[in-house]
Structure formats: structure tokens, C-alpha cells
Design a protein around this motif. Structure first.
Motif, PDB file in Angstrom:
ATOM      1  N   LEU A  46     -12.792   2.635  -7.454  1.00 28.06           N
ATOM      2  CA  LEU A  46     -11.608   2.359  -8.914  1.00 28.06           C
ATOM      3  C   LEU A  46     -12.327   2.379 -10.419  1.00 28.06           C
ATOM      4  O   LEU A  46     -11.450   3.286 -10.974  1.00 28.06           O
TER       5      LEU A  46
ATOM      6  N   ILE B  30       0.982  -1.119   0.085  1.00 29.46           N
ATOM      7  CA  ILE B  30       0.168   0.067   0.709  1.00 29.46           C
ATOM      8  C   ILE B  30       1.140   1.149   0.371  1.00 29.46           C
ATOM      9  O   ILE B  30       0.665   2.022  -0.605  1.00 29.46           O
TER      10      ILE B  30
ATOM     11  N   LEU C  71      -5.314   4.370 -13.919  1.00 30.75           N
ATOM     12  CA  LEU C  71      -5.386   4.231 -12.106  1.00 30.75           C
ATOM     13  C   LEU C  71      -3.885   4.550 -11.437  1.00 30.75           C
ATOM     14  O   LEU C  71      -4.031   4.057 -10.485  1.00 30.75           O
TER      15      LEU C  71
ATOM     16  N   SER D  17       3.102   1.754  -3.642  1.00 29.41           N
ATOM     17  CA  SER D  17       2.720   1.181  -4.766  1.00 29.41           C
ATOM     18  C   SER D  17       2.192   2.327  -5.901  1.00 29.41           C
ATOM     19  O   SER D  17       1.145   3.295  -4.043  1.00 29.41           O
ATOM     20  N   LYS D  18       1.848   3.451  -6.082  1.00 26.83           N
ATOM     21  CA  LYS D  18       1.092   3.726  -6.577  1.00 26.83           C
ATOM     22  C   LYS D  18      -0.358   4.161  -7.889  1.00 26.83           C
ATOM     23  O   LYS D  18      -1.200   4.607  -7.936  1.00 26.83           O
ATOM     24  N   ASN D  19      -0.216   2.601  -7.598  1.00 34.48           N
ATOM     25  CA  ASN D  19      -1.428   2.006  -8.626  1.00 34.48           C
ATOM     26  C   ASN D  19      -2.469   1.730  -7.949  1.00 34.48           C
ATOM     27  O   ASN D  19      -2.054   1.192  -6.432  1.00 34.48           O
ATOM     28  N   MET D  20      -3.642   2.313  -7.438  1.00 34.30           N
ATOM     29  CA  MET D  20      -5.053   1.998  -7.286  1.00 34.30           C
ATOM     30  C   MET D  20      -4.516   0.222  -6.958  1.00 34.30           C
ATOM     31  O   MET D  20      -5.424  -0.341  -6.657  1.00 34.30           O
ATOM     32  N   PHE D  21      -4.975  -0.653  -8.155  1.00 36.11           N
ATOM     33  CA  PHE D  21      -5.164  -1.856  -8.436  1.00 36.11           C
ATOM     34  C   PHE D  21      -4.268  -2.623  -6.744  1.00 36.11           C
ATOM     35  O   PHE D  21      -4.503  -3.149  -6.442  1.00 36.11           O
ATOM     36  N   LYS D  22      -2.817  -2.376  -7.520  1.00 37.30           N
ATOM     37  CA  LYS D  22      -2.086  -2.543  -6.648  1.00 37.30           C
ATOM     38  C   LYS D  22      -1.985  -2.835  -5.031  1.00 37.30           C
ATOM     39  O   LYS D  22      -1.826  -3.480  -4.670  1.00 37.30           O
ATOM     40  N   GLN D  23      -2.745  -1.043  -4.821  1.00 39.98           N
ATOM     41  CA  GLN D  23      -3.339  -0.856  -3.364  1.00 39.98           C
ATOM     42  C   GLN D  23      -4.292  -2.130  -3.336  1.00 39.98           C
ATOM     43  O   GLN D  23      -4.311  -2.149  -1.600  1.00 39.98           O
ATOM     44  N   LEU D  24      -4.959  -2.435  -3.861  1.00 44.82           N
ATOM     45  CA  LEU D  24      -6.048  -2.730  -3.602  1.00 44.82           C
ATOM     46  C   LEU D  24      -5.942  -4.097  -3.427  1.00 44.82           C
ATOM     47  O   LEU D  24      -6.089  -5.062  -2.299  1.00 44.82           O
ATOM     48  N   ILE D  25      -3.604  -4.915  -4.021  1.00 42.22           N
ATOM     49  CA  ILE D  25      -4.308  -5.879  -3.704  1.00 42.22           C
ATOM     50  C   ILE D  25      -3.361  -6.186  -2.340  1.00 42.22           C
ATOM     51  O   ILE D  25      -3.591  -7.122  -1.485  1.00 42.22           O
TER      52      ILE D  25
ATOM     53  N   GLY E 199     -14.780  -0.563  -3.093  1.00 45.41           N
ATOM     54  CA  GLY E 199     -13.259  -0.084  -3.681  1.00 45.41           C
ATOM     55  C   GLY E 199     -12.851  -0.072  -5.488  1.00 45.41           C
ATOM     56  O   GLY E 199     -12.645   0.606  -5.727  1.00 45.41           O
ATOM     57  N   LEU E 200     -13.206  -1.657  -5.731  1.00 43.42           N
ATOM     58  CA  LEU E 200     -13.135  -1.920  -7.749  1.00 43.42           C
ATOM     59  C   LEU E 200     -14.089  -0.400  -8.086  1.00 43.42           C
ATOM     60  O   LEU E 200     -13.939  -0.696  -8.671  1.00 43.42           O
TER      61      LEU E 200
END
Lengths: 479, 174, 98
Positions: free
Chosen positions: C82, C23, C92, C26-34, C78-79
Motif C-alpha cells: 500500500l 472488500i 490509495l 470499497s475502492k479504497n485499499m486501506f478500507k479493503q485491508l480492514i 499488505g501495508l
């Protein structure tokens, strides 16, 4: 927990569902249903709060009820009613009003769940529900700013809740329980009354989770961004109740149940006080520098939250009482300030303070309610904000934290100064170009502001009576 | 016991792979494998109900959601273009963390498991859910309603969007 | 001899750390969700582990089931944010939203 308190949770939930089915084509019906539900609840709780003995004796297992809970439910309904009534005048052009009212009602029910929860897991569930609804409310106008605030809020809040869950697991592992009653049972001197340091680690995790949610100094980015991006009534709702119930309420509850004052937890309690003190100064100093009206109010809100955290860190009975009262007072005056800002923005289409000026002549009600609210925020004598700050400062002085007491007084003066500057810039002074065409807000928007002003005045002037009636009977019992 | 520890090491390696993956789809699939590993560990803790829920909801439903979102994106967006340096440093940092927490965390919990805790009656699961934790069920209804309304309001069309949409349509006509 | 539970706690703390650092980095929101998902897996394991260690598995299971449901709802919301952000900004990346 009595059956009547359960109704405060279930009826808004039911109304929220009802709105979705009935008001898709008749948007005004959504306003009516939401306001009637909240108004009925408000009348009911204001009756109940003075007759605590009348409540029935039915209870569900993991719940708690005391006067603190009742006061918080009263506050939730008060702010929600004000915001919902205000937004039925404010959102006249919004097509999705029924979604807005549904979200407000669901978050009211989630907040009632939080204040009646009897253990950390139930608290966690309702906190998550509250976070989801406030997320949707922040992103409600679908502007880029709102979405940005929402995504920041999402990641900070939900990682905060995972800290809470981890702390809960450690508590379960160490002392075998995470219910408030069980922990309070263990703090009895008969059980040794001394925590192993793993419980201390769990308390630190819990506190950091809830401090993230309360949007205090190191984590202020999310609340400031969220309040700036959202619709103004939503900001009032967020500042008045949501951050207070989701974060600060839980911090006070932790201070009560882990018995910060009596046990040897003084490192944590001192750290908490330091965080509170820093955010008082930080919020007040940053509020002085802002040009944007709303951003200034957001920073001032951080400063006021600092007082509550400072008092909760001290955790003497008197300080906790002051903290609880300050939550209530903060809700009343900060809601007025944000709603006034919303009214100005709707009228003038700007929230830049430099462009405003001389609005007192065209908007007298707004102007004078603003004066009452900021005098309460700065803690001037006849108003309710004075009493809570007074109690907090006396408690600090008695508890030996004289430096913090002096600092609290100083920051209070700072608050007064920046609000006077704001009042002079916006409402008094030279009449600006946009002030000439300004009109007073319509009645549905003005009514909640005036009612909240009356609440501030009455609870300030009759404070000794309330103190005797409410506090002596109820809150003494939980401390 | 070796099986148990091997599963733990496996999910840590898989989680690291999911974090470091370049492709979103790959990342989501690895995450579902982590979920499968977690549910196998839950079986070894003699908690079959939680394991089944984990397997069906996290490994199944959430992965399906992730993949359907990825399919909405065009192909070139599926690769994550951000600086790789931090991600290549992550295993090193993790190794340092592992050494430090071996020194601190293990004795910490070692002491903890000897600490006396409240005596607990291990009631059957149904009784706990339906009798002791009824309020949680109300909370779940509440959070479910919150999720539904949040998604509905997020995807409802606002006035600004509608105006731009209309102007686009009319612009197309003339 | 080290207790099995303390070794499990050790691995759980590592898992939590991986999610948290994802979290933060990463600056990518998808990665932060993971990353968020990985963190909540660690919490789930921690709760069940505590239940098993204190001979209270059924309470832990009841909690874990609720946790899984909440996690699913949170990830869904969250998705959906996104997707909304992707529709408005076409990316993203968190930095492009600022």
C-alpha cells in the motif's frame, strides 16, 4: 514424509538467507548460489523419483509422502531451475538480483511444503507463504502494471485463504478432524461413507478458495493481470508452478481424499467439471483474440488448467492420473512458451505480435523450441502433452461424460489453431523491420529451454516405460 | 451466557462502524476495539493463550502498524472520499442477511452439533505445538522468511527509480 | 432450545459477511485491508468455537496462535504494498491505479 524430503524444503530456505548475507555487493554470487542449490536438488529428486524404496523411515507427524508428492517436487525443481538459470541471463541490468533469487528459493521451499503437507492447516500456512513470495515477485519491477497486478493478487488470494480457513473450522466442528488421513479414514464404507451436508458445504468453501487461487475462469482477472504486469520469467514461474501448486494441486488432493467418485458427491463433481469445461472453452476462445503475446499465453494457460480441473472433477483413478500428468506437462511446455516470450521481449523491446515476423531465420533455436512446446500443448502424438490429454479424454469417455470428451478434443484443435497462427505471425512469414537486427538468445538463457524441450520429447517417446515404472507402483497406492 | 452473546453483538456493531467510518484513523482504532472484543470472547471459550496472542498482536501490533501508515499520509488524504451510498445501504443489507441466516444457518449448525465426530484426546497445548504440529513451525519460519524478503525487495531501489532520482538531483544542481 | 454454538456460528457468519462486503464495496485499499482483518477475526473465532464444541480446545488454540502470527505478517506485507502504491500514484484509490 522422510528426512530427505524435508531437505528439499529446508535447503532452499537456508540458501535464500545465505544469498542475502553474501551477495549484497557481488551480484553474480547470488546467481551462482541459487543455481547450484536448485541444480543439486533437481539431480537429487530425479534420482529419488525412480528409487522410491530407498527413502529413509523418519517422519514428522502431519506430513504425507507418495509418488504424487515426488513427481510434484520434481516439477517444482525443474521449473525453478529453468527460471533461475534463465533470469541470470535475463536480469543482467537488475540491481536487486539477490532479492529475486531469494524470493524464488523461498517460494520453492513453500511449494515443497504444500506438496508434503498432511493436513489442511499446514497446507494453508505454506499457501500463504507462497502467496506472499509470488506477490513480491509480481511487483518486482515496480512498474505501475506490476503493482496493480500485485494488489489484485493480494486481495483475491487472501480472501480465498480465509474461505479455506472457514471450511477448515466447519470440518473440525463436524467430523472433528481436518487431516487428510483422518478424512480418508472416514470415507471408508465401514463408517457409513456418506457425508452430512455440512461437510458438503465445507467442501464447497474449500474448492472455491482453491479455485480462486488457481486463477480459473470466474477468477481469471488476477492471474491475467499478474502475468501481464510481472517480469516474463516471473510469469513463467507463476504459470508453470505457482498457480498449479497453490490451487490445482489442492483441488486434486480434495478430489482424492473426499473420494468424489465413489461417494454421493456427484453434484459437486459435476459443478467442478462444468467449471473446467467452461474455462477450457473460454481460455481457448480468448486466446484467439489477443494481440499481445503474453496475454495470449496467459489465456491459453487458463484453458490448459481447465483440462486438469475437468479431470479432477471426474475423479476416476484414470482421470486423476491424467490430471497429475497434465500438471507436469503443462509446467514443462508453458515454461518454455513464457521463457521464449521473455527472450523475444528482451531482444525486440515489444510484445505486440503484429510488429513481429520472420524471426525464424535470426532466432532458429527459439523458433523450433516454440514449435515443440506448442505441439505438446495442443497434444500432438509423439510429445508428452499428447499422453496426458489422451488419458484425460479416455477417462472422460469411460466415465460417461462423452460430451465433455468431444469438447476436450475440439478445444485441443482450437489450441493447435491459435498456436499455428501465432507461429506464422511471429516466427515465419514476412521478415519485419525489427527481425533484421534480432539475435539468438545467449547460452544461459537458451540452455533451460533446450533442456525442457528434451524433457518433453523424452517423456513423450518413452511414456509407456515411465507409466510402468512410476505410475503403476506409486499412484495406484494412493487412489 | 448473556455476557457471551452481548460481546458478539458488540463486536458486530463495532465491525460495522469500522467499515462505515469516514476517517481512516477512526476506522483503525475501532478495529483494535473489535480485536479486544474478540479476545474477550476467546477467554470465555477457555482458551487463554489464543486470547493473549490476539490481544497483544492484533489489538496492539497491527493497530500500531495501521496508525503508523496513516501518519505517512498528508492530512487531506486521511478522509476517504468515495460514494457513501453503498456504505449507508450496508446496515440494511446486513439486516436482511441477518434474517435470512437466522432461518438457514442456525438450523444448519443445530443439526451439525448432533453429528457424531471422531473421539479426540485433548492433549496439553505444549505437546500439540511441539510434537503433533512441528511441521507448522517450519511453515512459520518459511512464511516469516517470505515476509522479510518480500518487504526488502518491495522497498529496494530499482534501476528505473534510481535513474529518475539521479536526474532529479542533477537537475536540481544546475 | 437452540444450541449456544449455533447462535455463535450465526454471529460469526454475519461478521464474515461484513468483512467480505467491505472488500467488495470499497475502492479504497486501506478500507479493503480492514475488511480482510474483520474476515480473519471471524475465521479465528470459528476455529476456536469448533475446538470448544468438540472438546478439543488445545488443538484449536495451537492453530489459532499460528493464524494470528500469519495474519500479522500478511497485514504487514499488505501495508508495505500500500505504501509503495501510494508513493508511485499518490493515492490509495484502486480506480486510479487502472
Amino acid at each position: 514424509m522422510t528426512i530427505s524430503l524435508l531437505a528439499y524444503l529446508l535447503i532452499p530456505l537456508f540458501s535464500a538467507v545465505l544469498i542475502q548475507f553474501t551477495s549484497r555487493y557481488k551480484k553474480n554470487l547470488a546467481d551462482i548460489i541459487a543455481n547450484i542449490t536448485l541444480f543439486a536438488g533437481f539431480l537429487n529428486i530425479s534420482h529419488l523419483i525412480f528409487n522410491t524404496a530407498k527413502t529413509a523411515k523418519f517422519s514428522l507427524p502431519p506430513m504425507a509422502q507418495d509418488t504424487f508428492t515426488l513427481l510434484m517436487i520434481f516439477m517444482i525443481y525443474m521449473v525453478a531451475l529453468a527460471v533461475s538459470s534463465f533470469s541470470s541471463g535475463f536480469l543482467t541490468e537488475e540491481k536487486n538480483r539477490h532479492h529475486f533469487h531469494s524470493l524464488i528459493l523461498v517460494s520453492v521451499s513453500a511449494m515443497c511444503g504444500i506438496v508434503t503437507a498432511g493436513d489442511f492447516f499446514t497446507l494453508y500456512i505454506f499457501v500463504e507463504a507462497l502467496a506472499i513470495t509470488s506477490l513480491a515477485l509480481i511487483a518486482f519491477d515496480k512498474s505501475k502494471k506490476g503493482l496493480k497486478g500485485a494488489i489484485k493478487y493480494f486481495f483475491l488470494n487472501f480472501s480465498g485463504s480465509l474461505f479455506i480457513l472457514l471450511a477448515m473450522a466447519i470440518l473440525l466442528f463436524t467430523i472433528g478432524t481436518f487431516s487428510f488421513a483422518g478424512i480418508q479414514h472416514l470415507t471408508d464404507p465401514a463408517y457409513g461413507g456418506h457425508w452430512p451436508f455440512q461437510v458438503v458445504a465445507a467442501i464447497i468453501l474449500l474448492l472455491s478458495g482453491f479455485l480462486i487461487k488457481s486463477g480459473i475462469f470466474p477468477f481469471h482477472i488476477q492471474t491475467v493481470a499478474a502475468k501481464q504486469g510481472a517480469y516474463s520469467p516471473v510469469s513463467a514461474f507463476m504459470a508453470g508452478t505457482v498457480t498449479k501448486i497453490a490451487g490445482v494441486y489442492a483441488v486434486i488432493k480434495i478430489a482424492i481424499i473426499f473420494n468424489f467418485f465413489d461417494l454421493k458427491l456427484h453434484e459437486i463433481s459435476e459443478t467442478l467439471m462444468l467449471i473446467g469445461a467452461i474455462s477450457i472453452l473460454f481460455g481457448a476462445a480468448f486466446a484467439m483474440r489477443q494481440k499481445d503475446f503474453k496475454k495470449m499465453l496467459a489465456y491459453s494457460s487458463i484453458s490448459q488448467t481447465g483440462y486438469i480441473i475437468l479431470a479432477a472433477g471426474l475423479a476416476t483413478p484414470l482421470a486423476l492420473l491424467g490430471a497429475i500428468f497434465h500438471i507436469f506437462n503443462h509446467a514443462s511446455f508453458k515454461t518454455i512458451l513464457f521463457l521464449n516470450e521473455a527472450g523475444l521481449k528482451k531482444n525486440l523491446n515489444t510484445s505486440d505480435m503484429e510488429k513481429m515476423g520472420g524471426l525464424a531465420r535470426s532466432m532458429p533455436w527459439t523458433s523450433w523450441s516454440f514449435v515443440i512446446a506448442f505441439m505438446s500443448a495442443a497434444g500432438l502424438p509423439p510429445l508428452s502433452g499428447f499422453w496426458s490429454k489422451f488419458i484425460i479424454i479416455i477417462a472422460l469417455w469411460q466415465g460417461g461424460a462423452k460430451g465433455y470428451a468431444m469438447m476436450a478434443i475440439g478445444a485441443s484443435v482450437l489450441t493447435l489453431i491459435h498456436f499455428i497462427i501465432l507461429q506464422r505471425k511471429v516466427f515465419f512469414g514476412k521478415i519485419s523491420a525489427i527481425a533484421k537486427n534480432a539475435q539468438e538468445m545467449p547460452l544461459p538463457m537458451l540452455a533451460p529451454i533446450i533442456v525442457l524441450c528434451i524433457v518433453i520429447l523424452v517423456s513423450g517417446i518413452l511414456f509407456p516405460y515411465f507409466y510402468a515404472c512410476l505410475i503403476e507402483t506409486g499412484i495406484k497406492a494412493i487412489l | 451466557m448473556t455476557y457471551h452473546l452481548a460481546l458478539f453483538i458488540l463486536i458486530i456493531i463495532l465491525a460495522l462502524a469500522a467499515v462505515m467510518a469516514k476517517n481512516m484513523l477512526f476506522s483503525a482504532l475501532i478495529l483494535s476495539l473489535v480485536s479486544v472484543g474478540v479476545s474477550l470472547i476467546l477467554f470465555t471459550f477457555a482458551s487463554p493463550w489464543a486470547a493473549v496472542f490476539e490481544l497483544s498482536v492484533c489489538a496492539g501490533l497491527i493497530t500500531a502498524l495501521f496508525i503508523s501508515v496513516i501518519n505517512l499520509m498528508p492530512k487531506e488524504k486521511k478522509l476517504l472520499n468515495e460514494s457513501r451510498l453503498k456504505f449507508t445501504l450496508l446496515p440494511v443489507v446486513l439486516l436482511i442477511m441477518a434474517v435470512i441466516s437466522w432461518i438457514y444457518i442456525v438450523p444448519f449448525f443445530e443439526y451439525l452439533s448432533k453429528h457424531p465426530h471422531l473421539s479426540i484426546h485433548n492433549y496439553p497445548l505444549g505437546q500439540i505445538i511441539w510434537k503433533d504440529r512441528v511441521f507448522d513451525l517450519i511453515g512459520q519460519i518459511c512464511i516469516f522468511a517470505a515476509g522479510v524478503f518480500a518487504i526488502k525487495s518491495l522497498f529496494a531501489r530499482s534501476i528505473n527509480e534510481q535513474k529518475s532520482h539521479k536526474s532529479q538531483v542533477t537537475g536540481h544542481k544546475f | 432450545m437452540t444450541n449456544i454454538f449455533s447462535i455463535d456460528w450465526y454471529f460469526i457468519s454475519l461478521l464474515f459477511f461484513i468483512g467480505l462486503s467491505c472488500i467488495l464495496i470499497s475502492k479504497n485499499m486501506f478500507k479493503q485491508l480492514i475488511g480482510l482483518e474483520i474476515m480473519s477475526k471471524a475465521c479465528l473465532l470459528a476455529v476456536i468455537l469448533s475446538g470448544a464444541a468438540t472438546n478439543n480446545v488445545n488443538l484449536a488454540q495451537a492453530i489459532a496462535i499460528s493464524m494470528i502470527l500469519i495474519e500479522a505478517i500478511v497485514i504487514t506485507v499488505g501495508l508495505s504494498i500500500l505504501i509503495k502504491i501510494y508513493k508511485t500514484t499518490g493515492s490509495l484509490d484502486l480506480r486510479k491505479l487502472l
